[in-house]
Design an enzyme around this catalytic site. Structure first.
Site, PDB file in Angstrom:
ATOM      1  N   ASP A 183       0.812  -1.209   0.000  1.00 35.02           N
ATOM      2  CA  ASP A 183       0.000   0.000   0.000  1.00 35.02           C
ATOM      3  C   ASP A 183       0.853   1.271   0.000  1.00 35.02           C
ATOM      4  O   ASP A 183       0.482   2.273  -0.615  1.00 35.02           O
ATOM      5  CB  ASP A 183      -0.919   0.008   1.219  1.00 35.02           C
ATOM      6  CG  ASP A 183      -2.103  -0.933   1.055  1.00 35.02           C
ATOM      7  OD1 ASP A 183      -2.444  -1.256  -0.096  1.00 35.02           O
ATOM      8  OD2 ASP A 183      -2.685  -1.338   2.073  1.00 35.02           O
ATOM      9  N   GLY A 184       1.989   1.245   0.690  1.00 38.61           N
ATOM     10  CA  GLY A 184       2.857   2.413   0.695  1.00 38.61           C
ATOM     11  C   GLY A 184       3.347   2.771  -0.695  1.00 38.61           C
ATOM     12  O   GLY A 184       3.350   3.946  -1.089  1.00 38.61           O
ATOM     13  N   GLU A 237      -4.508  10.029   4.969  1.00 36.32           N
ATOM     14  CA  GLU A 237      -4.825  10.922   6.071  1.00 36.32           C
ATOM     15  C   GLU A 237      -3.718  11.940   6.300  1.00 36.32           C
ATOM     16  O   GLU A 237      -2.576  11.737   5.894  1.00 36.32           O
ATOM     17  CB  GLU A 237      -5.068  10.142   7.375  1.00 36.32           C
ATOM     18  CG  GLU A 237      -3.825   9.638   8.072  1.00 36.32           C
ATOM     19  CD  GLU A 237      -3.299   8.327   7.542  1.00 36.32           C
ATOM     20  OE1 GLU A 237      -2.057   8.187   7.460  1.00 36.32           O
ATOM     21  OE2 GLU A 237      -4.100   7.449   7.190  1.00 36.32           O
ATOM     22  N   ALA A 280      -7.092   2.609   7.562  1.00 39.05           N
ATOM     23  CA  ALA A 280      -5.672   2.589   7.916  1.00 39.05           C
ATOM     24  C   ALA A 280      -5.487   3.137   9.332  1.00 39.05           C
ATOM     25  O   ALA A 280      -6.060   2.628  10.281  1.00 39.05           O
ATOM     26  CB  ALA A 280      -4.878   3.373   6.880  1.00 39.05           C
ATOM     27  N   ASN A 309      -6.577   5.728  10.781  1.00 41.12           N
ATOM     28  CA  ASN A 309      -7.851   6.172  11.351  1.00 41.12           C
ATOM     29  C   ASN A 309      -8.567   5.049  12.091  1.00 41.12           C
ATOM     30  O   ASN A 309      -9.063   5.222  13.208  1.00 41.12           O
ATOM     31  CB  ASN A 309      -8.730   6.733  10.233  1.00 41.12           C
ATOM     32  CG  ASN A 309     -10.150   7.017  10.686  1.00 41.12           C
ATOM     33  OD1 ASN A 309     -10.401   7.953  11.426  1.00 41.12           O
ATOM     34  ND2 ASN A 309     -11.090   6.193  10.226  1.00 41.12           N
ATOM     35  N   TYR A 310      -8.640   3.888  11.478  1.00 46.82           N
ATOM     36  CA  TYR A 310      -9.341   2.749  12.087  1.00 46.82           C
ATOM     37  C   TYR A 310      -8.586   2.242  13.315  1.00 46.82           C
ATOM     38  O   TYR A 310      -9.186   1.870  14.322  1.00 46.82           O
ATOM     39  CB  TYR A 310      -9.494   1.639  11.049  1.00 46.82           C
ATOM     40  CG  TYR A 310     -10.466   0.547  11.436  1.00 46.82           C
ATOM     41  CD1 TYR A 310     -11.662   0.837  12.079  1.00 46.82           C
ATOM     42  CD2 TYR A 310     -10.187  -0.783  11.135  1.00 46.82           C
ATOM     43  CE1 TYR A 310     -12.551  -0.163  12.422  1.00 46.82           C
ATOM     44  CE2 TYR A 310     -11.071  -1.787  11.474  1.00 46.82           C
ATOM     45  CZ  TYR A 310     -12.252  -1.483  12.122  1.00 46.82           C
ATOM     46  OH  TYR A 310     -13.126  -2.488  12.466  1.00 46.82           O
ATOM     47  N   SER A 311      -7.254   2.255  13.249  1.00 45.86           N
ATOM     48  CA  SER A 311      -6.455   1.848  14.403  1.00 45.86           C
ATOM     49  C   SER A 311      -6.670   2.778  15.587  1.00 45.86           C
ATOM     50  O   SER A 311      -6.554   2.361  16.746  1.00 45.86           O
ATOM     51  CB  SER A 311      -4.969   1.822  14.040  1.00 45.86           C
ATOM     52  OG  SER A 311      -4.702   0.882  13.026  1.00 45.86           O
TER      53      SER A 311
END
Length: 255
Positions: free
Chosen positions: A45-46, A116, A157, A159-161
């Site tokens: 993803d990075g 984000e 990502a 945010n969910y963590s």
């Protein structure tokens, strides 16, 4: 009939990604991003975020194949049926965030973020932030380890963590999420229109230093950070049929 795709193969620096790029380029040909119909990104993803940034300059879509770890934005890796998968792929268009950060020294830096923009404490003491939305102060003081603004695409990502919500891809909202909020004790964040202009003011910046991060591009010792959507930049992502970003976000909520 399968389209004759002009493909730019791009790979991260990992050995599996580089080897895959070389095999695919030999089999299907390779061209520069300015000549391509599609960029095929090989990595995680990075690296996908890097490829999308490059592709937006040429208005070409990116089709990712996972040669990394999680690969939320990537498709499964496969070589034999690549042209057929490109023919059937679903396209999602994402508008990123623009971060404008001002530092203690008076310098200003800008960066684009697909996932984000986050503010994080850079010292032993908690950060103190004032949050303003569209020119109106909404939170006089947030004592925390940090705070972030997430797009729907990035909501699974960081945010969910941080216990932020997963946002549907077509929701036209942004998630404002606190990271380890201390005061107000129960404040978990807010949902904002994607047209909102959010400003973070760092209180006591010398005593409580804060850094800002936009998808890995950092500004240190910030005193003010403005975040807003950038509708003039379009990131085009291709997903295998039936496995588009909306479906992935729904699946993530039931995982």
């Amino acid at each position: 009939m399968t389209a004759q795709w002009k493909i730019c193969f791009a790979a991260s620096e990992t050995e599996p990604a580089v080897e895959a790029r070389d095999r695919l380029a030999e089999r299907f040909g390779n061209c520069g991003p300015n000549e391509a119909d599609v960029i095929v990104a090989l990595g995680g993803d990075g690296f996908m975020l890097q490829a999308l940034s490059t592709a937006s300059q040429f208005d070409v879509p990116v089709y990712g194949m996972n040669r990394g770890t999680v690969g939320f934005l990537m498709n499964d890796y496969g070589e034999d049926d690549l042209p057929l998968r490109l023919d059937a792929a679903e396209e999602e268009v994402i508008n990123p965030l623009r971060m404008t950060a001002q530092t203690l020294t008076g310098s200003t830096s800008e960066a684009i973020a697909i996932n984000e923009v986050s503010l994080l404490r850079a010292g032993p003491q908690a950060a103190k932030l004032r949050i303003t939305v569209d020119g109106k102060t909404r939170l006089e003081e947030l004592v925390c380890d940090g705070a972030l603004i997430s797009t729907p695409a990035g909501s699974t990502a960081y945010n969910y963590s941080a216990h932020g919500p997963i946002l549907p891809i077509g929701s036209d909202v942004l998630a404002l999420t606190a990271v380890a909020a201390f005061r107000p004790r129960r404040w978990r964040g807010a949902l904002l229109r994607n047209t909102s202009r959010v400003e973070f003011s760092v209180l006591e910046p010398e005593k409580r230093p804060v850094m800002a991060d936009a998808d890995g591009r950092q500004a240190r010792n910030v005193v003010r950070v403005e975040v807003r959507s950038e509708p003039h930049i379009r990131h085009r992502i291709l997903f295998d049929s039936g496995h588009g970003l909306e479906e992935r976000l729904i699946r993530e909520q039931f995982a």
